[in-house]
Design a protein around this motif. Structure first.
Motif, PDB file in Angstrom:
ATOM      1  N   SER A   1      35.115  34.815  43.806  1.00 11.54           N
ATOM      2  CA  SER A   1      36.027  35.453  42.846  1.00 11.54           C
ATOM      3  C   SER A   1      35.288  36.196  41.742  1.00 11.54           C
ATOM      4  O   SER A   1      35.899  36.973  41.000  1.00 11.54           O
ATOM      5  CB  SER A   1      36.949  34.395  42.213  1.00 11.54           C
ATOM      6  OG  SER A   1      36.210  33.506  41.383  1.00 11.54           O
ATOM      7  N   LEU A   2      33.960  35.987  41.619  1.00  8.97           N
ATOM      8  CA  LEU A   2      33.188  36.628  40.553  1.00  8.97           C
ATOM      9  C   LEU A   2      32.112  37.574  41.088  1.00  8.97           C
ATOM     10  O   LEU A   2      31.251  38.014  40.332  1.00  8.97           O
ATOM     11  CB  LEU A   2      32.538  35.564  39.656  1.00  8.97           C
ATOM     12  CG  LEU A   2      33.498  34.678  38.868  1.00  8.97           C
ATOM     13  CD1 LEU A   2      32.731  33.594  38.124  1.00  8.97           C
ATOM     14  CD2 LEU A   2      34.331  35.500  37.893  1.00  8.97           C
ATOM     15  N   GLN A   3      32.190  37.910  42.352  1.00 11.98           N
ATOM     16  CA  GLN A   3      31.180  38.800  42.920  1.00 11.98           C
ATOM     17  C   GLN A   3      31.295  40.222  42.386  1.00 11.98           C
ATOM     18  O   GLN A   3      30.384  41.027  42.588  1.00 11.98           O
ATOM     19  CB  GLN A   3      31.253  38.784  44.448  1.00 11.98           C
ATOM     20  CG  GLN A   3      30.689  37.505  45.052  1.00 11.98           C
ATOM     21  CD  GLN A   3      30.746  37.483  46.567  1.00 11.98           C
ATOM     22  OE1 GLN A   3      31.751  37.858  47.167  1.00 11.98           O
ATOM     23  NE2 GLN A   3      29.668  37.047  47.192  1.00 11.98           N
ATOM     24  N   TYR A   4      32.389  40.518  41.709  1.00 15.66           N
ATOM     25  CA  TYR A   4      32.505  41.833  41.079  1.00 15.66           C
ATOM     26  C   TYR A   4      31.512  41.984  39.922  1.00 15.66           C
ATOM     27  O   TYR A   4      31.229  43.110  39.486  1.00 15.66           O
ATOM     28  CB  TYR A   4      33.932  42.080  40.585  1.00 15.66           C
ATOM     29  CG  TYR A   4      34.355  41.205  39.434  1.00 15.66           C
ATOM     30  CD1 TYR A   4      34.168  41.609  38.111  1.00 15.66           C
ATOM     31  CD2 TYR A   4      34.951  39.963  39.653  1.00 15.66           C
ATOM     32  CE1 TYR A   4      34.551  40.803  37.048  1.00 15.66           C
ATOM     33  CE2 TYR A   4      35.339  39.158  38.598  1.00 15.66           C
ATOM     34  CZ  TYR A   4      35.142  39.584  37.304  1.00 15.66           C
ATOM     35  OH  TYR A   4      35.512  38.788  36.243  1.00 15.66           O
ATOM     36  N   ILE A   5      30.993  40.871  39.406  1.00 15.64           N
ATOM     37  CA  ILE A   5      29.999  40.950  38.331  1.00 15.64           C
ATOM     38  C   ILE A   5      28.628  41.220  38.921  1.00 15.64           C
ATOM     39  O   ILE A   5      27.961  42.197  38.567  1.00 15.64           O
ATOM     40  CB  ILE A   5      29.997  39.659  37.490  1.00 15.64           C
ATOM     41  CG1 ILE A   5      31.358  39.472  36.815  1.00 15.64           C
ATOM     42  CG2 ILE A   5      28.886  39.714  36.423  1.00 15.64           C
ATOM     43  CD1 ILE A   5      31.489  38.173  36.037  1.00 15.64           C
TER      44      ILE A   5
ATOM     45  N   PHE B   1      28.855  42.561  29.008  1.00 13.55           N
ATOM     46  CA  PHE B   1      30.200  42.622  28.438  1.00 13.55           C
ATOM     47  C   PHE B   1      31.120  41.622  29.144  1.00 13.55           C
ATOM     48  O   PHE B   1      31.898  40.905  28.500  1.00 13.55           O
ATOM     49  CB  PHE B   1      30.769  44.038  28.545  1.00 13.55           C
ATOM     50  CG  PHE B   1      32.093  44.209  27.860  1.00 13.55           C
ATOM     51  CD1 PHE B   1      32.164  44.397  26.486  1.00 13.55           C
ATOM     52  CD2 PHE B   1      33.277  44.157  28.577  1.00 13.55           C
ATOM     53  CE1 PHE B   1      33.381  44.536  25.843  1.00 13.55           C
ATOM     54  CE2 PHE B   1      34.504  44.295  27.945  1.00 13.55           C
ATOM     55  CZ  PHE B   1      34.559  44.492  26.579  1.00 13.55           C
ATOM     56  N   ALA B   2      31.025  41.547  30.482  1.00 10.95           N
ATOM     57  CA  ALA B   2      31.847  40.592  31.229  1.00 10.95           C
ATOM     58  C   ALA B   2      31.549  39.164  30.798  1.00 10.95           C
ATOM     59  O   ALA B   2      32.458  38.338  30.645  1.00 10.95           O
ATOM     60  CB  ALA B   2      31.602  40.749  32.727  1.00 10.95           C
ATOM     61  N   GLY B   3      30.264  38.862  30.568  1.00 13.70           N
ATOM     62  CA  GLY B   3      29.892  37.524  30.133  1.00 13.70           C
ATOM     63  C   GLY B   3      30.434  37.185  28.760  1.00 13.70           C
ATOM     64  O   GLY B   3      30.935  36.073  28.527  1.00 13.70           O
ATOM     65  N   ILE B   4      30.341  38.122  27.835  1.00 14.24           N
ATOM     66  CA  ILE B   4      30.859  37.901  26.487  1.00 14.24           C
ATOM     67  C   ILE B   4      32.374  37.728  26.516  1.00 14.24           C
ATOM     68  O   ILE B   4      32.925  36.817  25.887  1.00 14.24           O
ATOM     69  CB  ILE B   4      30.462  39.065  25.555  1.00 14.24           C
ATOM     70  CG1 ILE B   4      28.943  39.040  25.295  1.00 14.24           C
ATOM     71  CG2 ILE B   4      31.219  38.998  24.235  1.00 14.24           C
ATOM     72  CD1 ILE B   4      28.424  40.252  24.551  1.00 14.24           C
TER      73      ILE B   4
ATOM     74  N   VAL C   1      38.642  48.372  32.916  1.00 14.59           N
ATOM     75  CA  VAL C   1      39.668  47.928  33.864  1.00 14.59           C
ATOM     76  C   VAL C   1      39.035  47.171  35.018  1.00 14.59           C
ATOM     77  O   VAL C   1      39.560  46.146  35.478  1.00 14.59           O
ATOM     78  CB  VAL C   1      40.474  49.128  34.389  1.00 14.59           C
ATOM     79  CG1 VAL C   1      41.431  48.682  35.504  1.00 14.59           C
ATOM     80  CG2 VAL C   1      41.271  49.778  33.263  1.00 14.59           C
ATOM     81  N   ASP C   2      37.873  47.644  35.483  1.00 19.13           N
ATOM     82  CA  ASP C   2      37.199  46.997  36.605  1.00 19.13           C
ATOM     83  C   ASP C   2      36.637  45.628  36.237  1.00 19.13           C
ATOM     84  O   ASP C   2      36.242  44.858  37.109  1.00 19.13           O
ATOM     85  CB  ASP C   2      36.070  47.889  37.126  1.00 19.13           C
ATOM     86  CG  ASP C   2      36.591  49.116  37.865  1.00 19.13           C
ATOM     87  OD1 ASP C   2      37.790  49.126  38.203  1.00 19.13           O
ATOM     88  OD2 ASP C   2      35.801  50.056  38.088  1.00 19.13           O
ATOM     89  N   ILE C   3      36.583  45.307  34.953  1.00 18.14           N
ATOM     90  CA  ILE C   3      36.188  43.970  34.519  1.00 18.14           C
ATOM     91  C   ILE C   3      37.421  43.101  34.274  1.00 18.14           C
ATOM     92  O   ILE C   3      37.540  41.990  34.794  1.00 18.14           O
ATOM     93  CB  ILE C   3      35.335  44.041  33.240  1.00 18.14           C
ATOM     94  CG1 ILE C   3      33.970  44.657  33.554  1.00 18.14           C
ATOM     95  CG2 ILE C   3      35.152  42.645  32.629  1.00 18.14           C
ATOM     96  CD1 ILE C   3      33.107  44.875  32.343  1.00 18.14           C
ATOM     97  N   TYR C   4      38.367  43.600  33.505  1.00 17.90           N
ATOM     98  CA  TYR C   4      39.525  42.788  33.124  1.00 17.90           C
ATOM     99  C   TYR C   4      40.452  42.493  34.301  1.00 17.90           C
ATOM    100  O   TYR C   4      40.987  41.386  34.417  1.00 17.90           O
ATOM    101  CB  TYR C   4      40.310  43.481  32.013  1.00 17.90           C
ATOM    102  CG  TYR C   4      39.706  43.313  30.643  1.00 17.90           C
ATOM    103  CD1 TYR C   4      39.749  42.085  29.983  1.00 17.90           C
ATOM    104  CD2 TYR C   4      39.076  44.376  29.998  1.00 17.90           C
ATOM    105  CE1 TYR C   4      39.204  41.922  28.728  1.00 17.90           C
ATOM    106  CE2 TYR C   4      38.518  44.223  28.734  1.00 17.90           C
ATOM    107  CZ  TYR C   4      38.582  42.999  28.104  1.00 17.90           C
ATOM    108  OH  TYR C   4      38.022  42.836  26.865  1.00 17.90           O
ATOM    109  N   GLU C   5      40.660  43.475  35.165  1.00 13.88           N
ATOM    110  CA  GLU C   5      41.630  43.280  36.249  1.00 13.88           C
ATOM    111  C   GLU C   5      41.213  42.143  37.182  1.00 13.88           C
ATOM    112  O   GLU C   5      42.006  41.218  37.419  1.00 13.88           O
ATOM    113  CB  GLU C   5      41.822  44.588  37.018  1.00 13.88           C
ATOM    114  CG  GLU C   5      43.052  44.599  37.933  1.00 13.88           C
ATOM    115  CD  GLU C   5      42.775  43.929  39.269  1.00 13.88           C
ATOM    116  OE1 GLU C   5      43.720  43.343  39.842  1.00 13.88           O
ATOM    117  OE2 GLU C   5      41.614  43.973  39.749  1.00 13.88           O
TER     118      GLU C   5
END
Length: 314
Positions: A56-60, A151-154, A185-189
């Motif tokens: 579920s977190l491979q987008y990071i 940013f995703a981590g924060i 959007v690609d992080i939050y969604e």
């Protein structure tokens, strides 16, 4: 300390970056952010990221697959991991030197260089701070991929900038990171997306959690319930804040049973300090967000009793 970290990184040709098991966005964000900065600034170095994959977190960021011999003579950097038991990929011990970068209380001071800042919102925030020092010394530039990870981590560890660990520094670093052309959007969604099974389990949780007069909330999710809703323990654990905003809740606990009868304990609080309770049950963490492990539902009841006591006192 940051200067020492930079000097050590510059000495090594191979750098392998680890983080904790069952990663969250900060674990992956700090790991990936540091890796992308090093790859861009030191293109001749071998830089790898390792650990268990979380689909579920491979987008990071996705992990590298390494042979055992690659760890020999490597510098190991371990992000967002308070104790050695939680390091993902035990081959870290095959490396030459270890750097620990973390924002949890330093109860297990492993490593040759230890940088722990419990005032940081996240290790991703710390990596940005390291970048600033690096930039002053060496002229390092931020990259789009690194900024996206950090940013995703924060965002993940501050609860979208809502948790008390969010500071002026947090917003300052985030404002610098969003200057890079990655998509918010690609992080939050994907971070907010849940499966249909997860949504149905949320309904079960809201219908079945216990709320007590002293401000405690609790839910027990057994293997039979997880199987009924076709979710994994990791999926269930991510729903820990499902009833956080119910009026009257001061602190809450999620009990999630693993297939091997180990029961994961997820503790959260709005004000009462709960990491001491986690430490009593094979765990630890932050004052308001901690985890532990118990091996029976009787032990789970002991944790719940401890949480009741904390909320009565606080």
């Amino acid at each position: 300390m940051k200067h020492e970290i930079i000097e050590m990184i510059e000495k090594y040709q191979k750098i392998i970056i680890h983080r904790h098991v069952r990663p969250d966005p900060d674990a992956l964000g700090s790991q990936g952010g540091l890796a992308y900065l090093l790859k861009e600034h030191y293109p001749k170095k071998e830089v790898y990221v390792v650990g268990d994959e979380e689909p579920s977190l491979q987008y990071i960021i996705e992990m590298d697959e390494l042979q055992d011999d690659i760890f020999e003579d490597a510098l190991i950097v371990i992000c967002d991991t308070a104790n050695v038991e939680r390091i993902s990929d035990e081959r870290y011990s095959k490396g030459d030197k270890i750097i620990k970068i973390d924002h949890h209380p330093n109860e297990d001071p492993y490593g040759d260089i230890i940088w722990v800042d419990t005032n940081a919102s996240s290790v991703s925030e710390m990596i940005y701070e390291l970048f600033e020092t690096w930039n002053d010394l060496k002229g390092m530039e931020m990259t789009e991929k690194a900024a996206r990870c950090l940013f995703a981590g924060i965002v993940g560890d501050t609860g979208r900038f809502r948790y008390p660990n969010t500071t002026e520094r947090t917003f300052q670093y985030a404002s610098e990171l969003v200057k890079q052309p990655f998509s918010l959007v690609d992080i939050y969604e994907p971070m907010e997306r849940i499966s249909l099974n997860d949504a149905r389990l949320q309904g079960y949780i809201l219908n079945n959690f216990e709320q007590y007069e002293n401000g405690v909330g609790a839910i027990k999710l057994s293997q039979s319930i997880l199987q009924e809703y076709k979710v994994t323990p990791s999926d269930a654990s991510r729903l820990v804040n499902t009833f956080a905003n119910i009026e009257g809740i001061k602190a809450w606990v999620f009990f999630v049973e693993e297939p091997d009868q180990l029961i994961r304990v997820r503790l959260r609080s709005k004000k009462p300090i709960i990491n001491g309770l986690a430490q009593r049950f094979n765990g630890g963490g932050h004052p308001l967000a901690a985890g532990a492990s118990v091996f029976s539902w009787e032990q789970a009841d002991e944790v719940l009793a401890g949480l009741h006591e904390i909320c009565r006192e606080g």
